[in-house]
Design a protein around this motif. Structure first.
Motif, PDB file in Angstrom:
ATOM      1  N   GLN A 245       0.712  -1.231   0.050  1.00 24.53           N
ATOM      2  CA  GLN A 245      -0.055  -0.055   0.008  1.00 24.53           C
ATOM      3  C   GLN A 245       0.779   1.175   0.008  1.00 24.53           C
ATOM      4  OE1 GLN A 245      -2.829   0.288   3.403  1.00 24.53           O
ATOM      5  NE2 GLN A 245      -4.033   2.052   2.386  1.00 24.53           N
ATOM      6  N   ARG A 246       1.796   1.279   0.922  1.00 25.83           N
ATOM      7  CA  ARG A 246       2.815   2.251   0.801  1.00 25.83           C
ATOM      8  C   ARG A 246       3.466   2.764  -0.582  1.00 25.83           C
ATOM      9  NH1 ARG A 246       6.385   0.393   3.955  1.00 25.83           N
ATOM     10  NH2 ARG A 246       5.065   0.547   5.867  1.00 25.83           N
ATOM     11  N   LEU A 247       3.575   1.658  -1.399  1.00 25.36           N
ATOM     12  CA  LEU A 247       4.331   1.902  -2.770  1.00 25.36           C
ATOM     13  C   LEU A 247       3.257   2.251  -3.582  1.00 25.36           C
ATOM     14  CD1 LEU A 247       6.670   1.347  -5.035  1.00 25.36           C
ATOM     15  CD2 LEU A 247       5.546  -0.985  -5.111  1.00 25.36           C
ATOM     16  N   THR A 248       2.114   1.626  -3.581  1.00 26.19           N
ATOM     17  CA  THR A 248       1.047   2.059  -4.631  1.00 26.19           C
ATOM     18  C   THR A 248       0.523   3.486  -4.266  1.00 26.19           C
ATOM     19  OG1 THR A 248      -0.440   0.802  -3.281  1.00 26.19           O
ATOM     20  CG2 THR A 248       0.732  -0.245  -5.419  1.00 26.19           C
ATOM     21  N   ASP A 249       0.757   3.831  -3.192  1.00 27.66           N
ATOM     22  CA  ASP A 249       0.305   5.170  -2.773  1.00 27.66           C
ATOM     23  C   ASP A 249       1.132   6.410  -3.222  1.00 27.66           C
ATOM     24  OD1 ASP A 249      -2.102   4.467  -1.363  1.00 27.66           O
ATOM     25  OD2 ASP A 249      -1.362   4.801   0.671  1.00 27.66           O
ATOM     26  N   GLU A 250       2.393   6.019  -3.196  1.00 23.44           N
ATOM     27  CA  GLU A 250       3.561   6.815  -3.781  1.00 23.44           C
ATOM     28  C   GLU A 250       3.226   6.987  -5.368  1.00 23.44           C
ATOM     29  OE1 GLU A 250       8.427   6.860  -4.328  1.00 23.44           O
ATOM     30  OE2 GLU A 250       7.592   5.571  -2.799  1.00 23.44           O
ATOM     31  N   LEU A 251       3.004   5.647  -5.847  1.00 23.43           N
ATOM     32  CA  LEU A 251       2.826   5.882  -7.343  1.00 23.43           C
ATOM     33  C   LEU A 251       1.356   6.306  -7.959  1.00 23.43           C
ATOM     34  CD1 LEU A 251       4.751   2.481  -8.204  1.00 23.43           C
ATOM     35  CD2 LEU A 251       5.750   4.763  -7.931  1.00 23.43           C
ATOM     36  N   ASP A 252       0.418   6.488  -6.769  1.00 23.83           N
ATOM     37  CA  ASP A 252      -0.840   7.052  -7.163  1.00 23.83           C
ATOM     38  C   ASP A 252      -1.327   5.743  -7.876  1.00 23.83           C
ATOM     39  OD1 ASP A 252      -3.004   8.452  -7.096  1.00 23.83           O
ATOM     40  OD2 ASP A 252      -2.642   9.593  -8.953  1.00 23.83           O
ATOM     41  N   GLY A 253      -1.213   4.868  -7.367  1.00 23.10           N
ATOM     42  CA  GLY A 253      -1.783   3.223  -8.155  1.00 23.10           C
ATOM     43  C   GLY A 253      -2.721   2.784  -7.247  1.00 23.10           C
ATOM     44  N   ASP A 254      -3.174   1.437  -7.282  1.00 22.97           N
ATOM     45  CA  ASP A 254      -4.178   0.645  -6.535  1.00 22.97           C
ATOM     46  C   ASP A 254      -3.295  -0.846  -6.221  1.00 22.97           C
ATOM     47  OD1 ASP A 254      -6.314  -0.524  -5.768  1.00 22.97           O
ATOM     48  OD2 ASP A 254      -6.995  -1.112  -7.920  1.00 22.97           O
ATOM     49  N   TRP A 255      -3.854  -1.675  -5.426  1.00 24.75           N
ATOM     50  CA  TRP A 255      -3.174  -2.561  -4.855  1.00 24.75           C
ATOM     51  C   TRP A 255      -4.078  -3.505  -4.221  1.00 24.75           C
ATOM     52  CZ3 TRP A 255      -3.803  -4.129   0.479  1.00 24.75           C
ATOM     53  CH2 TRP A 255      -4.790  -2.824   1.349  1.00 24.75           C
ATOM     54  N   LEU A 256      -3.704  -4.966  -4.512  1.00 22.75           N
ATOM     55  CA  LEU A 256      -4.626  -5.885  -3.917  1.00 22.75           C
ATOM     56  C   LEU A 256      -3.913  -6.916  -3.544  1.00 22.75           C
ATOM     57  CD1 LEU A 256      -7.550  -7.124  -4.621  1.00 22.75           C
ATOM     58  CD2 LEU A 256      -6.359  -8.024  -6.945  1.00 22.75           C
TER      59      LEU A 256
END
Length: 444
Positions: A245-256
């Protein structure tokens, strides 16, 4: 992580020892940095086959400087040799005549790209000559030195205008740790001309799924795909959810967060991608595990876990996305194999089997995908990560030096190769397995 041996060889005492003892002397590789020119220097385009004219046009579109004739005391960043006109073995001397004189005029970390016609699309004496190009490029890759790379690109009839993405990758610092490879363009799958793309942001507006994205190579793949314009959907096990979540928040992405080996995992992934993003354009099967033991001592659970995560899950997920129409038109599937799946490795029969199976997945699907949809794989060699940092020093040193560049690769080297496969401009690049290994001395 730093390479202590490489730092030592750059010191005055280290240079002396390298010279006197004939030790490996790894060159610091040039890697592409955001905002830099694609190719920093001039490319010499030579040869008189059917491809040279199209290459020049595509280099113009990429804003890459190029010339057709070698000039005295001029240095070149790269040379592209059109060898598609060689139709019998007696003509191979022309290849030597075109390449040998320019080798001493190349900049550091140079690029050599030889272009030919797929041997399987020729016959007789022409097939002999075109197949011989593989020996030439692989040997030159081990000779060139100074951080240089050498590749062979077989271009099928009708794919002459679809080289832009491949040239952009192979001539630039993005291919720093890829050498001695054979790439086929237009040889597999239905015909679909590659669309024009901006090499700076080729994935603008695209959605990319990356499994095993929370750290290591997967994290770097996510970062590079985001850099190239993609909305990244990171996937990893629930235990890694906070990092993911930390990574995808930084990349303005999504996670599963889920276990990809679960029975319902393919359906859940497909539903999420369809519901939240309207489908997916790029699927990178990066998640993988090791459970090393020699086969005589390997319990069934070690075998089954590795096969389930590394091979069966990617196979099931890919087929679900295809069957349910979640992979968008012109989509790209990229598997992460391994040099172990090509050359084998002691204590890794389970891992090598799974990674060879990833190559099998590419071969299984490459001719049956819709036009413009493609599947390829990267096969990393010794990549410096937190995992390899835990390998015993002596083993780690041997692993890093047994390649033409005498050093380990970085996660970004794998990520850049994945991004090349993922680009819409690579629509005719299908069914390839490219090693990211600095041209290891093991395997083909």
């Amino acid at each position: 992580m730093s390479d202590r041996y490489q730092a030592f060889t750059a010191s005055p005492f280290g240079k002396l020892l390298v010279k006197n003892l004939g030790l490996p002397s790894p060159v610091r590789l040039r890697r592409w940095e955001e905002g830099a020119a694609l190719v920093d220097g001039t490319v010499l385009v030579t040869g008189d086959g059917r491809l040279a004219a199209d290459v020049r046009k595509q280099l113009d579109a990429l804003e890459v400087a190029h010339v057709a004739e070698q000039a005295p005391e001029t240095r070149y960043r790269a040379v592209v040799v059109d060898a598609s006109g060689l139709t019998e073995s007696s003509m191979l001397g022309a290849l030597r005549d075109q390449v040998a004189p320019v080798l001493r005029s190349l900049e550091s970390c140079p690029r050599v790209v030889v272009l030919g016609t797929p041997p399987e699309q020729t016959s007789g004496a022409e097939r002999v000559a075109q197949r011989a190009l593989e020996g030439f490029t692989r040997s030159l890759g081990k000779e060139i030195g100074r951080g240089g790379t050498v590749q062979l690109v077989y271009v099928a009839d009708g794919a002459e205008q679809d080289l832009s993405s491949t040239l952009a990758f192979l001539l630039s610092p993005k291919s720093a740790y890829v050498s001695g490879q054979v790439v086929r363009v237009g040889a597999h799958g239905a015909v679909a001309q590659a669309p024009e793309t901006d090499w700076r942001r080729p994935l603008e507006g695209k959605v990319a799924l990356v499994t095993g994205a929370s750290r290591g190579i997967g994290e770097q793949i996510a970062r590079v795909l985001h850099r190239d314009g993609a909305t990244v959907v990171g996937l990893d096990v629930p235990q890694a959810a906070s990092d993911l979540q930390r990574l995808t928040d930084e990349l303005d992405g999504d996670w599963l967060a889920l276990d990809i080996t679960a029975k319902d995992a393919p359906a859940r992934i497909a539903q999420h991608l369809q519901r939240e993003h309207g489908g997916v354009d790029v699927v990178v099967h990066n998640a993988g595990i090791t459970r090393d033991k020699k086969l005589a001592n390997m319990k069934s659970d070690r075998w089954e876990q590795v096969i389930a995560v590394n091979l069966t899950a990617p196979e099931r997920i890919t087929r679900a996305l295809l069957d349910e129409g979640v992979l968008n038109e012109g989509g790209s599937v990229v598997g992460v194999a391994s040099i172990a799946g090509i050359a084998g490795n002691v204590g890794q029969t389970n891992y090598a089997t799974s990674k060879a199976g990833v190559i099998g997945l590419v071969e299984s699907l490459r001719d049956d995908l819709p036009a413009g949809t493609r599947i390829n794989a990267v096969a990393p060699g010794f990549i410096i990560t937190q995992m390899t940092a835990a390998v015993p020093f002596a083993t780690r040193e041997v692993g890093q030096r047994l390649n033409a560049m005498a050093q380990g690769g970085l996660p970004v080297d794998v990520a850049e190769t994945v991004a090349w496969f993922a680009s819409p401009g690579s629509a005719r690049v299908n069914g390839n397995v490219v090693r990211v290994c600095g041209q290891m001395m093991l395997g083909a």
